[in-house]
Design a protein around this motif. Structure first.
Motif, PDB file in Angstrom:
ATOM      1  N   THR A   1       0.903  -0.938   0.569  1.00  0.00           N
ATOM      2  CA  THR A   1       0.127   0.028   0.022  1.00  0.00           C
ATOM      3  C   THR A   1       1.092   1.223  -0.228  1.00  0.00           C
ATOM      4  O   THR A   1       1.576   1.335   0.950  1.00  0.00           O
ATOM      5  CB  THR A   1      -1.145   0.199   1.162  1.00  0.00           C
ATOM      6  OG1 THR A   1      -1.662  -0.831   1.101  1.00  0.00           O
ATOM      7  CG2 THR A   1      -1.966   1.334   1.368  1.00  0.00           C
ATOM      8  N   VAL A   2       0.558   2.487  -0.756  1.00  0.00           N
ATOM      9  CA  VAL A   2       1.368   3.396  -1.336  1.00  0.00           C
ATOM     10  C   VAL A   2       0.459   4.916  -0.265  1.00  0.00           C
ATOM     11  O   VAL A   2      -0.503   4.678  -1.086  1.00  0.00           O
ATOM     12  CB  VAL A   2       1.558   3.852  -1.702  1.00  0.00           C
ATOM     13  CG1 VAL A   2       2.667   4.646  -2.065  1.00  0.00           C
ATOM     14  CG2 VAL A   2       2.676   2.680  -2.836  1.00  0.00           C
ATOM     15  N   TRP A   3       0.865   5.318   0.564  1.00  0.00           N
ATOM     16  CA  TRP A   3      -0.406   6.665   1.062  1.00  0.00           C
ATOM     17  C   TRP A   3       0.664   8.040   1.036  1.00  0.00           C
ATOM     18  O   TRP A   3       1.554   8.123   1.201  1.00  0.00           O
ATOM     19  CB  TRP A   3       0.051   5.935   2.097  1.00  0.00           C
ATOM     20  CG  TRP A   3      -0.799   7.467   3.143  1.00  0.00           C
ATOM     21  CD1 TRP A   3      -2.831   7.841   3.510  1.00  0.00           C
ATOM     22  CD2 TRP A   3      -0.701   8.039   3.898  1.00  0.00           C
ATOM     23  NE1 TRP A   3      -2.909   8.145   3.580  1.00  0.00           N
ATOM     24  CE2 TRP A   3      -2.253   9.095   4.710  1.00  0.00           C
ATOM     25  CE3 TRP A   3       0.610   8.637   4.522  1.00  0.00           C
ATOM     26  CZ2 TRP A   3      -1.869   9.714   5.475  1.00  0.00           C
ATOM     27  CZ3 TRP A   3       0.499   9.465   5.395  1.00  0.00           C
ATOM     28  CH2 TRP A   3      -0.638  10.617   5.588  1.00  0.00           C
ATOM     29  N   GLY A   4      -0.201   8.166   0.295  1.00  0.00           N
ATOM     30  CA  GLY A   4       0.268   9.367  -0.164  1.00  0.00           C
ATOM     31  C   GLY A   4      -0.550  10.567   0.116  1.00  0.00           C
ATOM     32  O   GLY A   4      -1.433  11.878  -1.052  1.00  0.00           O
ATOM     33  N   ALA A   5      -0.948  11.418   0.921  1.00  0.00           N
ATOM     34  CA  ALA A   5      -1.985  11.787   1.556  1.00  0.00           C
ATOM     35  C   ALA A   5      -0.830  13.525   1.529  1.00  0.00           C
ATOM     36  O   ALA A   5       0.416  13.409   1.486  1.00  0.00           O
ATOM     37  CB  ALA A   5      -1.908  11.737   2.922  1.00  0.00           C
ATOM     38  N   GLN A   6      -1.550  14.184   0.825  1.00  0.00           N
ATOM     39  CA  GLN A   6      -0.667  15.810   0.570  1.00  0.00           C
ATOM     40  C   GLN A   6      -0.428  16.679   1.928  1.00  0.00           C
ATOM     41  O   GLN A   6      -1.804  16.257   3.068  1.00  0.00           O
ATOM     42  CB  GLN A   6      -1.764  16.578  -0.126  1.00  0.00           C
ATOM     43  CG  GLN A   6      -2.215  16.332  -1.363  1.00  0.00           C
ATOM     44  CD  GLN A   6      -3.098  17.354  -2.540  1.00  0.00           C
ATOM     45  OE1 GLN A   6      -4.009  17.741  -1.956  1.00  0.00           O
ATOM     46  NE2 GLN A   6      -3.185  16.889  -3.454  1.00  0.00           N
ATOM     47  N   ASN A   7       0.143  17.630   2.511  1.00  0.00           N
ATOM     48  CA  ASN A   7       0.144  18.025   3.591  1.00  0.00           C
ATOM     49  C   ASN A   7       0.356  17.417   4.637  1.00  0.00           C
ATOM     50  O   ASN A   7      -0.816  17.247   5.867  1.00  0.00           O
ATOM     51  CB  ASN A   7      -0.990  19.499   3.285  1.00  0.00           C
ATOM     52  CG  ASN A   7      -0.118  20.184   4.187  1.00  0.00           C
ATOM     53  OD1 ASN A   7       0.407  20.177   4.942  1.00  0.00           O
ATOM     54  ND2 ASN A   7      -1.118  21.326   5.050  1.00  0.00           N
ATOM     55  N   VAL A   8       0.790  16.021   4.801  1.00  0.00           N
ATOM     56  CA  VAL A   8       0.907  15.374   6.065  1.00  0.00           C
ATOM     57  C   VAL A   8       1.395  16.165   7.452  1.00  0.00           C
ATOM     58  O   VAL A   8       0.489  15.643   8.410  1.00  0.00           O
ATOM     59  CB  VAL A   8       2.300  14.349   5.634  1.00  0.00           C
ATOM     60  CG1 VAL A   8       2.228  13.596   7.037  1.00  0.00           C
ATOM     61  CG2 VAL A   8       1.308  13.341   4.370  1.00  0.00           C
ATOM     62  N   PRO A   9       1.851  17.054   7.076  1.00  0.00           N
ATOM     63  CA  PRO A   9       2.356  17.928   8.280  1.00  0.00           C
ATOM     64  C   PRO A   9       1.767  18.619   9.305  1.00  0.00           C
ATOM     65  O   PRO A   9       1.813  18.684  11.132  1.00  0.00           O
ATOM     66  CB  PRO A   9       3.625  19.174   8.040  1.00  0.00           C
ATOM     67  CG  PRO A   9       4.445  18.969   6.702  1.00  0.00           C
ATOM     68  CD  PRO A   9       3.157  17.828   6.360  1.00  0.00           C
TER      69      PRO A   9
END
Length: 70
Positions: A1-9
């Motif tokens: 699984t690749v997780w690519g959320a935006q603006n993780v911080p």
């Protein structure tokens, strides 16, 4: 699984707050027995979390710092 959320911080404060709250609830539950707050110093978690009880400095680093400052 690749997780690519935006603006993780920006999502970290929510996770950190939930983790902190869960830890506070868990340690608080150790102090409550039969609806009353009690401190079982035989429990290493309670003993390690206590800095001062009944005027006695129980946390060794704090005690050593106070003795060195005197």
């Amino acid at each position: 699984t690749v997780w690519g959320a935006q603006n993780v911080p920006s999502q970290m404060p929510v996770a950190a707050s939930r983790l902190y709250a869960a830890n506070l609830v868990a340690i608080s539950q150790l102090f409550v027995k039969d609806g009353a707050i009690t401190f079982d110093f035989d429990d290493e978690i309670i003993d390690g979390a206590c800095v001062v009880h009944d005027g006695e400095v129980r946390f060794a680093p704090a005690r050593e710092a106070m003795e060195g400052a005197a």
